[in-house]
Design an enzyme around this catalytic site. Structure first.
Site, short mmCIF file in Angstrom:
data_model
loop_
_atom_site.label_atom_id
_atom_site.label_comp_id
_atom_site.label_asym_id
_atom_site.label_seq_id
_atom_site.Cartn_x
_atom_site.Cartn_y
_atom_site.Cartn_z
CB ILE A 43 -0.97 -0.08 1.38
CG1 ILE A 43 -1.71 -1.24 1.36
CG2 ILE A 43 -1.87 1.33 1.11
CD1 ILE A 43 -2.43 -1.53 2.72
CD GLU A 44 3.72 1.93 -4.26
OE1 GLU A 44 3.68 2.69 -5.36
OE2 GLU A 44 4.76 1.03 -4.58
CD GLU A 55 6.96 -9.00 1.44
OE1 GLU A 55 6.34 -7.90 1.18
OE2 GLU A 55 7.87 -9.41 0.80
CB CYS A 90 12.26 -4.84 1.88
SG CYS A 90 11.36 -4.47 3.02
CB CYS A 93 9.38 -7.55 4.85
SG CYS A 93 8.26 -6.45 4.45
N1 THU Z 1 7.72 -3.97 -1.73
C1 THU Z 1 6.87 -5.03 -1.07
O1 THU Z 1 5.76 -4.92 -0.95
N2 THU Z 1 7.56 -5.97 -0.39
C2 THU Z 1 9.04 -6.26 -0.72
O2 THU Z 1 9.61 -7.25 0.04
C3 THU Z 1 9.74 -5.44 -1.46
C4 THU Z 1 9.07 -4.24 -1.73
C5 THU Z 1 6.93 -3.07 -2.29
C6 THU Z 1 7.21 -1.60 -1.63
C7 THU Z 1 6.85 -0.69 -2.93
O3 THU Z 1 5.44 -0.56 -2.85
C8 THU Z 1 7.17 -1.62 -4.01
O4 THU Z 1 7.51 -2.75 -3.63
C9 THU Z 1 8.69 -1.17 -4.88
O5 THU Z 1 9.56 -1.04 -3.97
#
Ligand code: THU
Length: 136
Positions: A43-44, A55, A90, A93
């Site tokens: 969710i940005e 995650e 990432c 997470c």
């Molecule tokens: N993102 C994730 O949802 N999970 C990850 O483990 C890596 C990155 C999302 C964050 C952002 O909304 C988009 O991917 C690009 O970085």
């Protein structure tokens, strides 16, 4: 629950991703010890840093509903309308997982489809992780 079933839920959860800035959609499916599945998506935010990964959305949904014991998470992430690729969790997470998951047994399933996935333990993706036991 089998890896392929959890992958299927993560891929479906990816459809709800709110990604107007990156266009990179992530879905996750978290399995509890009792067999319940919590899904999540990224969710940005226009402020960028408040963005929540798929995650963590799944983990926070589960913990906020009283769950504390987990066995696996499936992750599906690739660009909207693009070719499926493997997106590993990432660092933030991985650290959040370190709080609730057992590093040696918790499985992280990264998938591009129900039949194409890798499986790693949390300890493999976060060696020598700092967690609750480190504070004792
Ligand atoms: N993102 C994730 O949802 N999970 C990850 O483990 C890596 C990155 C999302 C964050 C952002 O909304 C988009 O991917 C690009 O970085």
């Amino acid at each position: 629950m089998e890896h392929r079933e959890l992958a299927k839920v993560a891929i479906a959860a990816r459809e709800a991703a709110y990604v107007p800035y990156s266009g990179f959609a992530v879905g996750a499916a978290l399995l509890t010890k009792a067999g319940k599945v919590f899904s999540g998506c990224n969710i940005e935010n226009a402020g960028y840093s408040p963005t929540n990964c798929g995650e963590r959305t799944a983990i926070f949904k589960a913990v906020s509903e009283g769950e504390r014991e987990f066995t696996a998470i499936a992750v599906a992430g690739w660009p909207v309308g693009g070719k499926p690729g493997m997106a590993y969790p990432c660092g933030v997470c991985r650290q959040v997982m370190m709080e609730f998951m057992h590093p040696d047994t918790f499985e992280i399933i990264v998938c591009t489809s129900e039949s194409d996935y890798t499986v790693h333990t949390l300890a493999q993706l976060l060696p020598h992780g700092f967690g609750p036991a480190s504070l004792k």
